[in-house]
Design an enzyme around this catalytic site. Structure first.
Site, PDB file in Angstrom:
ATOM      1  N   VAL A   1       0.859  -1.180   0.000  1.00  0.00           N
ATOM      2  CA  VAL A   1       0.000   0.000   0.000  1.00  0.00           C
ATOM      3  C   VAL A   1       0.897   1.233   0.000  1.00  0.00           C
ATOM      4  O   VAL A   1       1.802   1.349   0.826  1.00  0.00           O
ATOM      5  CB  VAL A   1      -0.910   0.001   1.250  1.00  0.00           C
ATOM      6  CG1 VAL A   1      -1.676   1.303   1.380  1.00  0.00           C
ATOM      7  CG2 VAL A   1      -1.854  -1.192   1.229  1.00  0.00           C
ATOM      8  N   CYS A   2       0.650   2.152  -0.931  1.00  0.00           N
ATOM      9  CA  CYS A   2       1.486   3.360  -1.033  1.00  0.00           C
ATOM     10  C   CYS A   2       1.320   4.237   0.200  1.00  0.00           C
ATOM     11  O   CYS A   2       0.201   4.599   0.576  1.00  0.00           O
ATOM     12  CB  CYS A   2       1.108   4.173  -2.272  1.00  0.00           C
ATOM     13  SG  CYS A   2       1.877   5.803  -2.279  1.00  0.00           S
ATOM     14  N   VAL A   3       2.433   4.610   0.809  1.00  0.00           N
ATOM     15  CA  VAL A   3       2.374   5.353   2.073  1.00  0.00           C
ATOM     16  C   VAL A   3       1.755   6.744   1.888  1.00  0.00           C
ATOM     17  O   VAL A   3       0.923   7.174   2.685  1.00  0.00           O
ATOM     18  CB  VAL A   3       3.766   5.439   2.746  1.00  0.00           C
ATOM     19  CG1 VAL A   3       4.782   6.149   1.867  1.00  0.00           C
ATOM     20  CG2 VAL A   3       3.654   6.110   4.100  1.00  0.00           C
TER      21      VAL A   3
END
Lengths: 136, 130
Positions: free
Chosen positions: B77-79
């Site tokens: 999941v992209c931060v």
């Protein structure tokens, strides 16, 4: 960072503020610049609005990120393809877009245009030539 | 074939994550490799364990977790996108002074470099979204 050099294309298809895609695309471009790949951006459809000169978001309280495009040259992102037909279909010309340039260190730091106006057919060839196409 | 997958839309609202899941499953069944699934934009919402869909519908989040566990998938999941949308793991909770975390089993939060790396290291990057 990596020995493999691939042709990376970031395909921008949407207007800048109606959805977050344009801004989050730019975030990928900025991070990706550190990976020393052969990077191009293309702007088609409503994506051409991302490069419009004189964007003003003060009334909508949204972050105006248009100046970030002007910094791309400093990140060695120097190939920005703009589709001619997409501009024309929206009553726009190159003069409506921000002047975007980069400095060529191999040519005595000559300032060069980053925007490459291409036809739909020419852009199809450019896309065909890519290894990776991130579509936003 | 060594695939990487990018999911750009959230669960239920959009078919993108269903298509990505079906693609991943079919590819794995056919003996291909999925080196990473990267969740971006609203796609990060596929990684919250607070999702509670009606029982007569598919559970999209659990489905990813289970597929991930079965095939040791790297579900990222992209931060930056996660911070905007409230997807939080232990580290993010502490870093940002939040009082809860909600990252689903088998997912991890990491940077956009993971997406670029996926593009470099895979043979095909499949993007699911509009």
């Amino acid at each position: 960072m990596s020995e493999t050099i691939k042709k990376f294309m970031y395909l921008n298809r949407r207007a800048p503020y109606g959805t977050i895609y344009a801004w989050e695309s730019l975030e990928v471009v900025l991070i990706g610049a550190a990976f020393d790949q052969d990077v191009s951006l293309a702007f088609i459809g409503d994506g051409v609005y991302q490069l419009l000169e004189g964007q003003d978001t003060s009334e909508s309280d949204m972050k105006n990120f248009s100046t970030t495009y002007k910094a791309l040259g400093d990140y060695d992102v120097t190939k920005l393809y703009v589709e001619k037909e997409s501009l024309e279909e929206r009553g726009l010309t190159l003069d409506d877009l921000m002047p975007l340039t980069w400095e060529d260190e191999d040519d005595d730091w000559a300032e060069k245009d980053s925007i490459r106006l291409v036809s739909r057919a020419e852009l199809a060839d450019v896309l065909d030539d890519q290894d990776i196409v991130y579509s936003f | 074939m060594k695939f990487a997958i990018q999911v750009n839309e959230g669960p239920y609202q959009h078919q993108a994550t269903d298509s990505a899941y079906q693609f991943a499953k079919a590819a794995l069944d056919a003996g291909h490799e999925i080196m990473r699934v990267f969740f971006y934009h609203d796609g990060v919402n596929n990684g919250t364990n607070l999702t509670t869909p009606p029982q007569d519908d598919r559970n999209i989040v659990n489905r990813w977790s289970e597929l991930g566990k079965a095939h040791d998938l790297d579900l990222v999941v992209c931060v930056a996108a996660a911070q905007r949308r409230g997807i939080v793991d232990e580290g993010e909770m502490q870093r940002n002074g939040k009082d809860a975390q909600n990252i689903a089993d088998g997912f991890r939060i990491s940077g956009l470099g993971q997406l670029i790396e996926a593009g470099i290291q895979s043979e095909r990057l499949m993007v699911f979204g509009d």
